[in-house]
Design a protein around this motif. Structure first.
Motif, mmCIF file in Angstrom:
data_model
loop_
_atom_site.group_PDB
_atom_site.id
_atom_site.type_symbol
_atom_site.label_atom_id
_atom_site.label_comp_id
_atom_site.label_asym_id
_atom_site.label_seq_id
_atom_site.Cartn_x
_atom_site.Cartn_y
_atom_site.Cartn_z
ATOM 1 N N ILE A 70 5.750 -11.898 5.741
ATOM 2 C CA ILE A 70 4.914 -11.259 4.718
ATOM 3 C C ILE A 70 3.446 -11.432 5.103
ATOM 4 O O ILE A 70 2.952 -12.551 5.198
ATOM 5 C CB ILE A 70 5.155 -11.869 3.329
ATOM 6 N N TYR A 71 2.755 -10.317 5.334
ATOM 7 C CA TYR A 71 1.327 -10.436 5.641
ATOM 8 C C TYR A 71 0.435 -9.989 4.487
ATOM 9 O O TYR A 71 -0.769 -10.194 4.512
ATOM 10 C CB TYR A 71 0.969 -9.684 6.922
ATOM 11 N N ASP A 72 1.050 -9.383 3.449
ATOM 12 C CA ASP A 72 0.282 -9.045 2.252
ATOM 13 C C ASP A 72 1.251 -8.904 1.085
ATOM 14 O O ASP A 72 2.395 -8.451 1.254
ATOM 15 C CB ASP A 72 -0.497 -7.746 2.453
ATOM 16 N N GLN A 73 0.812 -9.315 -0.079
ATOM 17 C CA GLN A 73 1.593 -9.142 -1.308
ATOM 18 C C GLN A 73 0.613 -8.750 -2.411
ATOM 19 O O GLN A 73 -0.436 -9.371 -2.565
ATOM 20 C CB GLN A 73 2.387 -10.401 -1.655
ATOM 21 N N TYR A 74 0.984 -7.703 -3.171
ATOM 22 C CA TYR A 74 0.043 -7.185 -4.167
ATOM 23 C C TYR A 74 0.802 -6.392 -5.219
ATOM 24 O O TYR A 74 1.937 -5.938 -5.006
ATOM 25 C CB TYR A 74 -1.029 -6.318 -3.512
ATOM 26 N N ILE A 75 0.166 -6.227 -6.366
ATOM 27 C CA ILE A 75 0.718 -5.415 -7.448
ATOM 28 C C ILE A 75 0.468 -3.948 -7.110
ATOM 29 O O ILE A 75 -0.642 -3.555 -6.742
ATOM 30 C CB ILE A 75 0.061 -5.804 -8.782
ATOM 31 N N ASP A 76 1.518 -3.139 -7.223
ATOM 32 C CA ASP A 76 1.405 -1.720 -6.904
ATOM 33 C C ASP A 76 0.432 -1.058 -7.879
ATOM 34 O O ASP A 76 0.668 -1.058 -9.095
ATOM 35 C CB ASP A 76 2.788 -1.069 -7.009
ATOM 36 N N PRO A 77 -0.667 -0.473 -7.390
ATOM 37 C CA PRO A 77 -1.633 0.151 -8.310
ATOM 38 C C PRO A 77 -1.084 1.388 -9.014
ATOM 39 O O PRO A 77 -1.577 1.762 -10.081
ATOM 40 C CB PRO A 77 -2.814 0.506 -7.393
ATOM 41 N N VAL A 78 -0.064 2.017 -8.429
ATOM 42 C CA VAL A 78 0.529 3.211 -9.044
ATOM 43 C C VAL A 78 1.600 2.823 -10.055
ATOM 44 O O VAL A 78 1.738 3.445 -11.113
ATOM 45 C CB VAL A 78 1.121 4.139 -7.959
ATOM 46 N N HIS A 79 2.361 1.799 -9.754
ATOM 47 C CA HIS A 79 3.406 1.294 -10.639
ATOM 48 C C HIS A 79 3.119 -0.192 -10.905
ATOM 49 O O HIS A 79 3.693 -1.068 -10.255
ATOM 50 C CB HIS A 79 4.784 1.475 -10.013
ATOM 51 N N PRO A 80 2.226 -0.499 -11.844
ATOM 52 C CA PRO A 80 1.725 -1.868 -11.990
ATOM 53 C C PRO A 80 2.675 -2.855 -12.655
ATOM 54 O O PRO A 80 2.253 -3.929 -13.063
ATOM 55 C CB PRO A 80 0.442 -1.678 -12.815
#
Length: 252
Positions: free
Chosen positions: A189-199
Motif C-alpha cells: 500500500i503506497y497510499d490510502q484515502y477516502i474516495d472523494p466521489v464516494h466518501p
C-alpha cells in the motif's frame, strides 16, 4: 458465567433492582490463545445472564472494543477485537459497540480524559439511537467488502455501511494493511484515502510484483493490526471505524 449470586447483581438490587442498562469495557485479559477462542461464547452468555437475572429481556447493553496497548504485538489482542466487532451481529438489540482505537492514551493502556469524553459521547449515541428511536444516528463505519479494481496500478476499494454522513480523517489516512493469512505483512500500500466521489468508501493504492501484478491468494485486509496501531478513520459524528480483520479481498 451466571450472576444470580454475584456482586454486580447484589449491588444493583441493593440500589433498587431496576437498571437502565450496562456500559461494559473489558476484554484485555482474554487476549490469550484460549481466551480469544472462547470470547464470543462467554460474552454472549454474560449478556444473556444479565438480561435474565434482572428480568429485563431488552436490557440495553453497550460495550467498548478494546483499544491500544503499548506492548509487543499479540495476534490474540486482534482476535479479541474482531470477536467484539462480530458480536454486534450476534446479540439482539438494544446492543452495540463503541470504538476507542483512535483515542490518545494516558499510560500504556488507559484512554486519557479527553478521549474518555469522546468515548462517552459515542456510547451515548448508541443509546439515543436505540432507546429514543433516533434512526438518524448510525453506529459508525463498519466494513462491508474489500475488492480489487483493475487499473494501471492495482487499487483496492473498501466499502462501509452505517456511516454518519461521510468518512473523514485528520491528516493522512492510516491504519490499513494487507497481510498473508499468517499475519505477515505484504508491503504494497503506497497510499490510502477516502474516495472523494464516494466518501463512504476508502481507496488503497497498491503496487505488487507477483506474477501478473496480483496479490497472493492468501492476502487479506486488516485495519488496526497489532497492539499499538495508528488509526484515524471516523465519520462526521465522530463515530470511529473499529479494528477489523482478517477480511477477504475479492475479485483477485
Amino acid at each position: 458465567m451466571l450472576f444470580r449470586s454475584g456482586a454486580t447483581l447484589r449491588r444493583c438490587k441493593a440500589a433498587g433492582g431496576k437498571i437502565k442498562g450496562f456500559l461494559w469495557h473489558q476484554g484485555e485479559a482474554e487476549s490469550s490463545p484460549q481466551g480469544a477462542k472462547l470470547f464470543q461464547e462467554k460474552f454472549t452468555h454474560l449478556v444473556e445472564s444479565f438480561r435474565q437475572d434482572f428480568g429485563q429481556p431488552n436490557l440495553p447493553f453497550y460495550y467498548v472494543q478494546i483499544g491500544r496497548y503499548i506492548s509487543p504485538d499479540n495476534i490474540d489482542w486482534n482476535r479479541v477485537q474482531d470477536a467484539q466487532r462480530q458480536m454486534e451481529m450476534l446479540i439482539p438489540p438494544p446492543f452495540g459497540m463503541a470504538v476507542s482505537i483512535d483515542l490518545a492514551l494516558d499510560d500504556a493502556i488507559h484512554v486519557g480524559t479527553q478521549g474518555l469524553k469522546r468515548l462517552g459521547i459515542r456510547l451515548a449515541n448508541l443509546a439515543i439511537r436505540d432507546l429514543f428511536d433516533d434512526l438518524s444516528i448510525q453506529c459508525g463505519p463498519r466494513p462491508v467488502s474489500a475488492s480489487v479494481e483493475p487499473s494501471i496500478w492495482k487499487r483496492i476499494r473498501v466499502k462501509f455501511d452505517h456511516v454518519n454522513g461521510n468518512l473523514i480523517s485528520e491528516g493522512r489516512l492510516n491504519g490499513f494493511s494487507i497481510r498473508k493469512s499468517t499475519g505477515e505483512p505484504i508491503l504494497c500500500i503506497y497510499d490510502q484515502y477516502i474516495d472523494p466521489v464516494h466518501p463512504t468508501e476508502v481507496i488503497l493504492e497498491i503496487q505488487v510484483d507477483w506474477g501478473e501484478n496480483i496479490l497472493p491468494e492468501d492476502a487479506v485486509l486488516w485495519y488496526g493490526f497489532g497492539n499499538d496501531p495508528y488509526c484515524n478513520l471516523r465519520d462526521e459524528r465522530d463515530m470511529a471505524c473499529p479494528v477489523f480483520g482478517p477480511i477477504p479481498i475479492q475479485n483477485r
